[in-house]
Design an enzyme around this catalytic site. Structure first.
Site, PDB file in Angstrom:
ATOM      1  N   LYS A  42      38.116 -95.437  35.229  1.00  0.00           N
ATOM      2  CA  LYS A  42      38.910 -96.232  36.172  1.00  0.00           C
ATOM      3  C   LYS A  42      40.112 -96.865  35.464  1.00  0.00           C
ATOM      4  O   LYS A  42      41.232 -96.849  35.982  1.00  0.00           O
ATOM      5  CB  LYS A  42      38.023 -97.309  36.817  1.00  0.00           C
ATOM      6  CG  LYS A  42      36.983 -96.712  37.755  1.00  0.00           C
ATOM      7  CD  LYS A  42      35.892 -97.698  38.148  1.00  0.00           C
ATOM      8  CE  LYS A  42      34.805 -96.989  38.976  1.00  0.00           C
ATOM      9  NZ  LYS A  42      33.649 -97.831  39.277  1.00  0.00           N
ATOM     10  N   GLN A  86      31.412-103.958  38.455  1.00  0.00           N
ATOM     11  CA  GLN A  86      30.670-102.707  38.273  1.00  0.00           C
ATOM     12  C   GLN A  86      29.165-102.941  38.456  1.00  0.00           C
ATOM     13  O   GLN A  86      28.593-103.838  37.842  1.00  0.00           O
ATOM     14  CB  GLN A  86      30.969-102.140  36.871  1.00  0.00           C
ATOM     15  CG  GLN A  86      30.361-100.789  36.597  1.00  0.00           C
ATOM     16  CD  GLN A  86      30.950 -99.684  37.468  1.00  0.00           C
ATOM     17  OE1 GLN A  86      32.147 -99.627  37.698  1.00  0.00           O
ATOM     18  NE2 GLN A  86      30.094 -98.811  37.974  1.00  0.00           N
ATOM     19  N   ASP A 109      36.342-102.028  46.410  1.00  0.00           N
ATOM     20  CA  ASP A 109      35.154-101.176  46.504  1.00  0.00           C
ATOM     21  C   ASP A 109      34.679-101.043  47.946  1.00  0.00           C
ATOM     22  O   ASP A 109      33.853-100.185  48.252  1.00  0.00           O
ATOM     23  CB  ASP A 109      34.009-101.793  45.683  1.00  0.00           C
ATOM     24  CG  ASP A 109      33.781-101.049  44.382  1.00  0.00           C
ATOM     25  OD1 ASP A 109      34.228 -99.887  44.279  1.00  0.00           O
ATOM     26  OD2 ASP A 109      33.149-101.619  43.485  1.00  0.00           O
TER      27      ASP A 109
END
Ligand code: NDP
Length: 274
Positions: A42, A86, A109
Site C-alpha cells: 500500500k 490494518q 477501507d
C-alpha cells in the site's frame, strides 16, 4: 487492469498536488508478517502515484485507549485524507471501537458502520476495497451482472456481505452461502457469477461450477511451503469456467488500486469543501 486504474488516477493526483498531495495514514500494530506485506504494498502504491503516506507502527502491547488517541490525532490532521488501520489487531484491542473511531469521511477501507449503512442504502461513499475491485473487474471485462445469478461464498463484513450488496445493486439475483449452507456445491452450480471468499485452500473444485460461469477467487491462503493459493481449484476452473481470476494476481492487486482510488476521492472531497 490494476495499472489501468492507477493510470486513470494519476492526472487526478497531479491536479490535487497543485494544492497539496492526497494523504494516507496507515496504522500497523505489531509485526504480523502478512500485514507487513500488505502495508508495504500500500505504501509503495502511494509512492508510485504521488500520494503522501505515513506509516504509524505502535508497539503490539498498545492499549485500546492509546490507539484511539492515535486515530483521533489523524482524524484532526487536514493533510491526511484517508486512515487505514490494518487488521487484524492484537487481542487486547477492541477492534470495533477502533473502526468506529475513524472519521467516516476518512474511512478509505469502507469499514465504518456509517459507510456500511451507505452501502446498504446505495448512497455514494467509500466502498470496501476488495468488493469495489471485483465490481471494477466485472465492469471493465464487460461481464453482464444484471439479471445474472450470483453466488457469494462467505459472509464476512469485509468481503462477502459488501460484494453481495454491490452485486444486488447492479440487479444480480444474489445468494449468500456460508459454513452452515446445506448442499454448498449445488448452490454454487446455479451461479453465472461465483465469488469465492471463504479462506479455504482450493476448496471449490471444477464440478462445483456451472460450465461457462465467471469465477472470482478472493481467497488468499498461505500453504506451509509459503505458496499462496485461492479458494478454488485452478485446474478445475480452467476446464469449466468462461473466466476466472488467478491467485496470486487477480483480485489482490485490484484491492490496493481501489484503496488508492478511495484516497484520491477523499482528497477531492476535502479540497473541494476547503
Ligand atoms: P472470514 O474468515 O472472515 O470469512 C470466511 C467466510 O467463509 C465466513 O462467512 C464463513 O462462514 C465462510 N466459510 C468458511 N468455510 C466455509 C465452508 N467450508 N463452506 C462455506 N462457507 C465457508 O474471511 P474473509 O472474508 O476476511 O476472507 C476470505 C478470504 O479472502 C481469505 O482467504 C482472505 O485471505 C481473502 N481476502 C483476500 C483479499 C484480497 O485482497 N484478495 C482481501 C480480503 C480477504 P461462517 O460465517 O458461517 O463462518
Amino acid at each position: 487492469m490494476r495499472d489501468q486504474i492507477l493510470a486513470e488516477l494519476r492526472p487526478r493526483v497531479q491536479k490535487l498536488a497543485a494544492r497539496r498531495p492526497p494523504g494516507l495514514a496507515v496504522v500497523l500494530v505489531g509485526h504480523d508478517p502478512g500485514s507487513e506485506i500488505y502495508v508495504r504494498n500500500k505504501i509503495k502504491a502511494c509512492a508510485d502515484l504521488g500520494i503522501y503516506s505515513e506509516k504509524i507502527t505502535p508497539n503490539e502491547t498498545i492499549s485500546t485507549g492509546d490507539l484511539l488517541g492515535i486515530v483521533q490525532g489523524l482524524n484532526e490532521r487536514r493533510e491526511i485524507d484517508g486512515i487505514l488501520v490494518q487488521m487484524p489487531l492484537p487481542k487486547q484491542i477492541d477492534s470495533r471501537r477502533i473502526l468506529v473511531s475513524v472519521n467516516p469521511d476518512k474511512d478509505v477501507d469502507g469499514f465504518h458502520p456509517m459507510n456500511i449503512g451507505n452501502l446498504v442504502a446505495g448512497i455514494p461513499g467509500p466502498r470496501a476495497c476488495t468488493p469495489a475491485g471485483i465490481m471494477e473487474l466485472l465492469r471493465r471485462y464487460e461481464i453482464p451482472v444484471q439479471g445474472q445469478k450470483a453466488v457469494v461464498v462467505g459472509r464476512s463484513d469485509i468481503v462477502g456481505k459488501p460484494i453481495a450488496l454491490l452485486l444486488l445493486h447492479q440487479n444480480a439475483t444474489v445468494t449468500i452461502c456460508h459454513s452452515k449452507t446445506v448442499n454448498l456445491e449445488e448452490e454454487c452450480r446455479r451461479a453465472d457469477i461465483l465469488v469465492a471468499a471463504m479462506g479455504r485452500p482450493a476448496f471449490l473444485k471444477g464440478d462445483a461450477i456451472k460450465p461457462g460461469a465467471t469465477v472470482i477467487d478472493v481467497g488468499m491462503n498461505r500453504l506451509p511451503d509459503g505458496k499462496v493459493i485461492g479458494d478454488v481449484d485452478p485446474e478445475g476452473m480452467r476446464a469449466n469456467a468462461a473466466a476466472f481470476t488467478p491467485v496470486p494476481g487477480g483480485v489482490g492487486p485490484l484491492t490496493v488500486a481501489m484503496l488508492m482510488s478511495n484516497t484520491v476521492a477523499a482528497a477531492e472531497r476535502h479540497l473541494c469543501s476547503a
